[in-house]
Structures are given as C-alpha cells and as structure tokens.
Design a protein around this motif. Structure first.
Motif, PDB file in Angstrom:
ATOM      1  N   LEU A   1      52.636 -38.716 -75.203  1.00  0.00           N
ATOM      2  CA  LEU A   1      53.796 -38.900 -74.331  1.00  0.00           C
ATOM      3  C   LEU A   1      54.966 -38.042 -74.799  1.00  0.00           C
ATOM      4  O   LEU A   1      55.685 -37.446 -73.980  1.00  0.00           O
ATOM      5  CB  LEU A   1      54.197 -40.376 -74.285  1.00  0.00           C
ATOM      6  CG  LEU A   1      53.165 -41.328 -73.667  1.00  0.00           C
ATOM      7  CD1 LEU A   1      53.698 -42.757 -73.677  1.00  0.00           C
ATOM      8  CD2 LEU A   1      52.802 -40.909 -72.253  1.00  0.00           C
ATOM      9  N   ALA A   2      55.157 -37.973 -76.114  1.00  0.00           N
ATOM     10  CA  ALA A   2      56.233 -37.142 -76.652  1.00  0.00           C
ATOM     11  C   ALA A   2      55.998 -35.675 -76.314  1.00  0.00           C
ATOM     12  O   ALA A   2      56.931 -34.936 -75.963  1.00  0.00           O
ATOM     13  CB  ALA A   2      56.338 -37.331 -78.165  1.00  0.00           C
ATOM     14  N   ALA A   3      54.738 -35.250 -76.393  1.00  0.00           N
ATOM     15  CA  ALA A   3      54.403 -33.861 -76.080  1.00  0.00           C
ATOM     16  C   ALA A   3      54.635 -33.555 -74.609  1.00  0.00           C
ATOM     17  O   ALA A   3      55.101 -32.468 -74.252  1.00  0.00           O
ATOM     18  CB  ALA A   3      52.942 -33.592 -76.451  1.00  0.00           C
ATOM     19  N   ILE A   4      54.332 -34.505 -73.743  1.00  0.00           N
ATOM     20  CA  ILE A   4      54.581 -34.323 -72.308  1.00  0.00           C
ATOM     21  C   ILE A   4      56.071 -34.124 -72.055  1.00  0.00           C
ATOM     22  O   ILE A   4      56.477 -33.275 -71.257  1.00  0.00           O
ATOM     23  CB  ILE A   4      54.044 -35.532 -71.524  1.00  0.00           C
ATOM     24  CG1 ILE A   4      52.514 -35.544 -71.553  1.00  0.00           C
ATOM     25  CG2 ILE A   4      54.544 -35.507 -70.074  1.00  0.00           C
ATOM     26  CD1 ILE A   4      51.903 -36.816 -71.000  1.00  0.00           C
ATOM     27  N   ARG A   5      56.901 -34.890 -72.758  1.00  0.00           N
ATOM     28  CA  ARG A   5      58.356 -34.742 -72.598  1.00  0.00           C
ATOM     29  C   ARG A   5      58.811 -33.351 -73.030  1.00  0.00           C
ATOM     30  O   ARG A   5      59.690 -32.740 -72.411  1.00  0.00           O
ATOM     31  CB  ARG A   5      59.077 -35.809 -73.423  1.00  0.00           C
ATOM     32  CG  ARG A   5      58.864 -37.237 -72.931  1.00  0.00           C
ATOM     33  CD  ARG A   5      59.720 -38.208 -73.732  1.00  0.00           C
ATOM     34  NE  ARG A   5      59.479 -39.591 -73.376  1.00  0.00           N
ATOM     35  CZ  ARG A   5      58.680 -40.428 -74.059  1.00  0.00           C
ATOM     36  NH1 ARG A   5      58.068 -39.984 -75.152  1.00  0.00           N
ATOM     37  NH2 ARG A   5      58.514 -41.668 -73.654  1.00  0.00           N
ATOM     38  N   VAL A   6      58.218 -32.840 -74.110  1.00  0.00           N
ATOM     39  CA  VAL A   6      58.589 -31.513 -74.613  1.00  0.00           C
ATOM     40  C   VAL A   6      58.280 -30.446 -73.573  1.00  0.00           C
ATOM     41  O   VAL A   6      59.104 -29.579 -73.272  1.00  0.00           O
ATOM     42  CB  VAL A   6      57.854 -31.209 -75.935  1.00  0.00           C
ATOM     43  CG1 VAL A   6      57.995 -29.736 -76.311  1.00  0.00           C
ATOM     44  CG2 VAL A   6      58.390 -32.081 -77.054  1.00  0.00           C
ATOM     45  N   VAL A   7      57.085 -30.508 -72.995  1.00  0.00           N
ATOM     46  CA  VAL A   7      56.699 -29.515 -71.996  1.00  0.00           C
ATOM     47  C   VAL A   7      57.573 -29.633 -70.750  1.00  0.00           C
ATOM     48  O   VAL A   7      57.988 -28.632 -70.169  1.00  0.00           O
ATOM     49  CB  VAL A   7      55.211 -29.675 -71.632  1.00  0.00           C
ATOM     50  CG1 VAL A   7      54.871 -28.887 -70.377  1.00  0.00           C
ATOM     51  CG2 VAL A   7      54.346 -29.186 -72.786  1.00  0.00           C
ATOM     52  N   ALA A   8      57.882 -30.852 -70.341  1.00  0.00           N
ATOM     53  CA  ALA A   8      58.726 -31.050 -69.156  1.00  0.00           C
ATOM     54  C   ALA A   8      60.099 -30.426 -69.361  1.00  0.00           C
ATOM     55  O   ALA A   8      60.716 -29.927 -68.419  1.00  0.00           O
ATOM     56  CB  ALA A   8      58.860 -32.538 -68.854  1.00  0.00           C
ATOM     57  N   ALA A   9      60.577 -30.437 -70.600  1.00  0.00           N
ATOM     58  CA  ALA A   9      61.891 -29.872 -70.911  1.00  0.00           C
ATOM     59  C   ALA A   9      61.843 -28.367 -71.159  1.00  0.00           C
ATOM     60  O   ALA A   9      62.859 -27.748 -71.451  1.00  0.00           O
ATOM     61  CB  ALA A   9      62.469 -30.570 -72.135  1.00  0.00           C
ATOM     62  N   SER A  10      60.644 -27.775 -71.040  1.00  0.00           N
ATOM     63  CA  SER A  10      60.455 -26.337 -71.277  1.00  0.00           C
ATOM     64  C   SER A  10      60.928 -25.945 -72.671  1.00  0.00           C
ATOM     65  O   SER A  10      61.427 -24.834 -72.872  1.00  0.00           O
ATOM     66  CB  SER A  10      61.211 -25.504 -70.218  1.00  0.00           C
ATOM     67  OG  SER A  10      60.851 -25.899 -68.933  1.00  0.00           O
ATOM     68  N   ASP A  11      60.750 -26.837 -73.629  1.00  0.00           N
ATOM     69  CA  ASP A  11      61.313 -26.605 -74.951  1.00  0.00           C
ATOM     70  C   ASP A  11      60.412 -25.773 -75.841  1.00  0.00           C
ATOM     71  O   ASP A  11      60.866 -24.851 -76.499  1.00  0.00           O
ATOM     72  CB  ASP A  11      61.616 -27.945 -75.619  1.00  0.00           C
ATOM     73  CG  ASP A  11      62.407 -27.794 -76.902  1.00  0.00           C
ATOM     74  OD1 ASP A  11      63.137 -26.804 -77.033  1.00  0.00           O
ATOM     75  OD2 ASP A  11      62.299 -28.674 -77.763  1.00  0.00           O
ATOM     76  N   ALA A  12      59.132 -26.078 -75.887  1.00  0.00           N
ATOM     77  CA  ALA A  12      58.242 -25.365 -76.796  1.00  0.00           C
ATOM     78  C   ALA A  12      56.800 -25.673 -76.437  1.00  0.00           C
ATOM     79  O   ALA A  12      56.521 -26.520 -75.591  1.00  0.00           O
ATOM     80  CB  ALA A  12      58.508 -25.788 -78.254  1.00  0.00           C
ATOM     81  N   LEU A  13      55.896 -24.978 -77.098  1.00  0.00           N
ATOM     82  CA  LEU A  13      54.482 -25.262 -76.946  1.00  0.00           C
ATOM     83  C   LEU A  13      54.130 -26.589 -77.591  1.00  0.00           C
ATOM     84  O   LEU A  13      54.817 -27.066 -78.481  1.00  0.00           O
ATOM     85  CB  LEU A  13      53.647 -24.175 -77.640  1.00  0.00           C
ATOM     86  CG  LEU A  13      53.586 -22.800 -76.990  1.00  0.00           C
ATOM     87  CD1 LEU A  13      52.932 -21.833 -77.948  1.00  0.00           C
ATOM     88  CD2 LEU A  13      52.819 -22.867 -75.700  1.00  0.00           C
ATOM     89  N   ILE A  14      53.022 -27.151 -77.169  1.00  0.00           N
ATOM     90  CA  ILE A  14      52.476 -28.306 -77.863  1.00  0.00           C
ATOM     91  C   ILE A  14      51.826 -27.801 -79.147  1.00  0.00           C
ATOM     92  O   ILE A  14      51.043 -26.867 -79.110  1.00  0.00           O
ATOM     93  CB  ILE A  14      51.413 -29.005 -77.001  1.00  0.00           C
ATOM     94  CG1 ILE A  14      52.001 -29.413 -75.654  1.00  0.00           C
ATOM     95  CG2 ILE A  14      50.850 -30.213 -77.711  1.00  0.00           C
ATOM     96  CD1 ILE A  14      53.190 -30.315 -75.734  1.00  0.00           C
ATOM     97  N   ALA A  15      52.157 -28.420 -80.266  1.00  0.00           N
ATOM     98  CA  ALA A  15      51.602 -28.029 -81.560  1.00  0.00           C
ATOM     99  C   ALA A  15      51.536 -26.509 -81.678  1.00  0.00           C
ATOM    100  O   ALA A  15      50.475 -25.918 -81.678  1.00  0.00           O
ATOM    101  CB  ALA A  15      50.218 -28.631 -81.756  1.00  0.00           C
ATOM    102  N   PRO A  16      52.694 -25.834 -81.749  1.00  0.00           N
ATOM    103  CA  PRO A  16      52.706 -24.372 -81.668  1.00  0.00           C
ATOM    104  C   PRO A  16      51.826 -23.661 -82.681  1.00  0.00           C
ATOM    105  O   PRO A  16      51.204 -22.659 -82.352  1.00  0.00           O
ATOM    106  CB  PRO A  16      54.182 -24.016 -81.877  1.00  0.00           C
ATOM    107  CG  PRO A  16      54.819 -25.230 -82.445  1.00  0.00           C
ATOM    108  CD  PRO A  16      54.033 -26.394 -81.916  1.00  0.00           C
ATOM    109  N   SER A  17      51.730 -24.174 -83.902  1.00  0.00           N
ATOM    110  CA  SER A  17      50.916 -23.471 -84.890  1.00  0.00           C
ATOM    111  C   SER A  17      49.443 -23.506 -84.508  1.00  0.00           C
ATOM    112  O   SER A  17      48.723 -22.519 -84.663  1.00  0.00           O
ATOM    113  CB  SER A  17      51.109 -24.098 -86.274  1.00  0.00           C
ATOM    114  OG  SER A  17      50.719 -25.459 -86.269  1.00  0.00           O
TER     115      SER A  17
END
Length: 218
Positions: free
Chosen positions: A113-129
């Motif tokens: 759910l936290a990752a979905i919020r990040v993507v919705a905010a156009s903030d960053a990739l999921i688990a970028p590394s």
C-alpha cells in the motif's frame, strides 16, 4: 483526497487480501477488480483509477499488453505490476510498456500500500535499487535498439541528473551529489520528462540505460 485503485489479478485470493488491507486505510479505495488484462483496460475507461495494481501472468490479455494499452490511452492512471521471483524476466518488458514500477507478491501488505502511494505521487520507483538491477540485466541481454533515442536536446546538467536517476538515486541524493537544491532537482526532472517524452521516473531509468548514458559492469 482518496486514492482510487483497480486490482487486476486472476487469483481472487490476491485481490481479496489487497481489498481487505485497504479497508483499514481510508485514503485508498478499490474502485474495481479485474481477473484479466482485458477487464483491467475496460475498468480504466469506466472507473478512472489513479493506480492499477497489475498482475503479469493472466489468461487472455496479459498484464504487459494491458499495461501497454492503458498507458497509450488518455487515462492518467499509473501501473504497478505484480511479480513473483520467477517472473523477473517480464519486469523489464512491463516497464517498457509504461509501468511505473513493480511489486513482489510476498511483500507485506502495508508495504504494498505504501508503494502504491509512492507511485501515485510520481515520487520514485518501487524499490529503486532492485528495479535498477532488473532493468540493467535485461537491457544488457537485449539487442541494441535499431534507433537509439537521442539526448541531443538536453543540457549537460540534465545529462548528469539523468545519469544519477539511472543509477537509482532519489531526488534528495541527487541534490546532495550535485550540490544543488531540491527545487532545482525537481526542475531538471520536469524538463527531462518533457524533453524525453517520458511518462515517469521509471521511463527515465530505461532511457538512461538504452542510450548508453549509464552502463552496467559485470
């Protein structure tokens, strides 16, 4: 503001678990469920979600093709693909199709759910590394594209920022690396997205690898 999501997975138990998790998170609302990619595409047209959580392997229209259809249309929905560890070969194709990142199915529900919020905010990739390693792995295995995208239209500073994005750095890390403000980083990011016709940060990472701006050493 409530975040509207569509769950696309051919496993009812997966959808049920995510739906139950959202019940205790009032900022997220499930506005539709799909058992295959074709249903997900139709739901995006009618339900107008902010994010689609998309399984890769589904009968009929799979998650990659559904992602391609959704992101090439008028919707502003962002796609997060679901994968298992043996599905990693499909992640690069999903990102190329327009997905903004990916989730591993055995992640904790709250982390999803936290990752979905990040993507919705156009903030960053999921688990970028992790995403960066997958993109690098599959880019290196693939044949060079027939026509590589040109970086001629971007400034030297923008090239530096793009290279750091390709290496998986966050905006905060880029600001520290280049000794510039966060506002300046965001300005460069906005210009890069526009100049390279990129949908989001995931697409910038792919561009950094495919143009050779970032290389991967064994």
């Amino acid at each position: 503001m409530t975040l509207r999501i569509v769950l696309a997975d051919d496993q009812p138990l997966v959808r049920a678990a995510l739906r139950m998790a959202t019940a205790t998170n009032p900022d997220i609302e499930v506005v539709g469920e799909a058992g295959n990619g074709a249903e997900a595409v139709r739901l995006c047209e009618t339900a107008q979600p902010d994010v689609v959580v998309m399984d890769i392997r589904m009968p009929g229209t799979d998650g990659i093709e559904a992602t391609r259809q959704i992101t090439s249309g008028p919707t502003t929905a962002r796609i997060v693909v679901l994968t298992t560890f043996d599905d990693d070969e499909y992640v690069y194709a999903a990102l190329r199709a327009g997905a903004s990142g990916f989730l591993v199915k055995d992640m904790a529900l709250e982390d999803i759910l936290a990752a979905i919020r990040v993507v919705a905010a156009s903030d960053a990739l999921i688990a970028p590394s992790v995403t960066r390693r997958l993109i690098a792995h599959h880019t290196c295995r693939a044949e060079p594209p027939a026509a590589r995208q040109s970086l001629d239209g971007i400034t030297e500073r923008e090239r530096e920022v793009l290279a750091l994005v390709g290496r998986g750095l966050s905006n905060t890390e880029i600001a520290a690396q280049l000794t510039i403000s966060m506002a300046t980083v965001k300005t460069h990011m906005t210009r890069l997205l526009a100049k390279l016709n990129a949908r989001d940060r995931a697409q910038l990472v792919i561009t950094a690898y495919e143009t050779g701006l970032v290389s991967v050493h064994p």
